[in-house]
Scaffold this motif. Structure first.
Motif, short mmCIF file in Angstrom:
data_model
loop_
_atom_site.label_atom_id
_atom_site.label_comp_id
_atom_site.label_asym_id
_atom_site.label_seq_id
_atom_site.Cartn_x
_atom_site.Cartn_y
_atom_site.Cartn_z
N GLU A 1 -27.95 -39.33 15.35
CA GLU A 1 -27.80 -40.03 16.21
C GLU A 1 -28.92 -41.06 16.80
O GLU A 1 -28.73 -42.18 17.22
CB GLU A 1 -27.55 -39.24 17.74
N GLU B 1 -24.33 -38.77 12.08
CA GLU B 1 -23.47 -39.94 12.48
C GLU B 1 -22.81 -40.35 11.11
O GLU B 1 -21.68 -40.79 11.25
CB GLU B 1 -24.10 -41.05 13.38
N LYS B 2 -23.52 -40.41 10.12
CA LYS B 2 -22.96 -41.05 8.82
C LYS B 2 -23.91 -40.60 7.70
O LYS B 2 -24.88 -39.85 7.79
CB LYS B 2 -23.12 -42.61 8.93
#
Length: 99
Positions: free
Chosen positions: A46, A62-63
């Motif tokens: 994050e 997040e990714k």
């Protein structure tokens, strides 16, 4: 720097020098075709920091993105660029590297 294929055709390697983390979708296709451990998959948390992937922290990621792991191991074959669906990689020719 100039090279030749097995049958003598001219070939200039295109070395991977960077991966755009904003465009990379972390699909892993490039990793699968590279037998030299040039890249590795990481997570972005994050706070936008790169983190190792392990099952305990998956909810904080997040990714996922591919990053360079061992840039010097790249042989310039271009397999990673051919399978990348987002064109997120930057390559430089062996001739430019030698200059």
């Amino acid at each position: 720097m100039s090279f030749a294929t097995r049958d003598g055709r001219h070939w200039t390697p295109e070395y991977l020098i960077s991966i755009n983390s904003k465009k990379c979708i972390g699909c892993g296709r490039c990793f699968k075709v590279c037998g030299r451990d040039v890249m590795t998959l990481k997570g972005i948390n994050e706070e936008g920091e790169l983190v190792d992937l392990d099952n305990d922290d998956d909810d904080e990621i997040e990714k996922k993105v591919m990053i360079l792991n061992d840039q010097g191991a790249c042989i310039g074959c271009g397999a990673c660029a051919r399978v990348c669906p987002t064109n997120c990689q930057t390559h430089v020719s062996g001739a430019a590297e030698a200059a």
